[in-house]
Write an enzyme that holds these catalytic residues in place. Sequence first.
Site, PDB file in Angstrom:
ATOM      1  CG  ASP A 116      -2.051  -0.987   1.139  1.00  9.45           C
ATOM      2  OD1 ASP A 116      -2.435  -1.350   0.021  1.00  9.45           O
ATOM      3  OD2 ASP A 116      -2.567  -1.383   2.197  1.00  9.45           O
ATOM      4  CG  ASP A 138      -6.680  -1.375  -1.696  1.00  9.56           C
ATOM      5  OD1 ASP A 138      -6.940  -2.577  -1.891  1.00  9.56           O
ATOM      6  OD2 ASP A 138      -5.793  -0.990  -0.915  1.00  9.56           O
TER       7      ASP A 138
END
Length: 164
Positions: A116, A138
């Site tokens: 991330d 995401d």
Amino acid sequence: MKIRQISFWVVLLDQLSKYLIVRFCHMGQSIVILKNIVSLTYIDNPGAAFGFMANTASWIRIPFFILITIGAGLIVYAYQRLIPSERNWQRLSLGLIWGGAMGNFIDRVFYRQVVDFIDVEKISFLNYHFPYIFNVADSCITVGLTLLIVISLFDKSVQSEGIA
């Protein structure tokens, strides 16, 4: 518009962005992109959205996420078979969802965690600060689901056909 093509480009963009972050940043490093708005902050997330199951043993977590991804894939496949070919917005939304799911799936299978790096922690809305760091996959899942919901709620032709 083919769902496979959209998904392919989502996976490619997701994996390329993660590769660049891992290659050129150090764990925890944060690079300001737009001051007080967004930074690139490299972290590894063993869980799912909002750190869900991050502290669960990997022998439980990894099979769980694999099964969830397979289940989502079956749902996307079945749903896309019902959509007429001219419903490009629905196809786009499913391509974004599936591509995002596959992007994170690749990370989980090969690395047991997801990279991330998009950090919008500085953005606040009504005194709420967004505290999570996420990635391209995401984002595509979120945009795809939002688009699918909007289509389902507001496109009368989709509602009358019963495929939303």
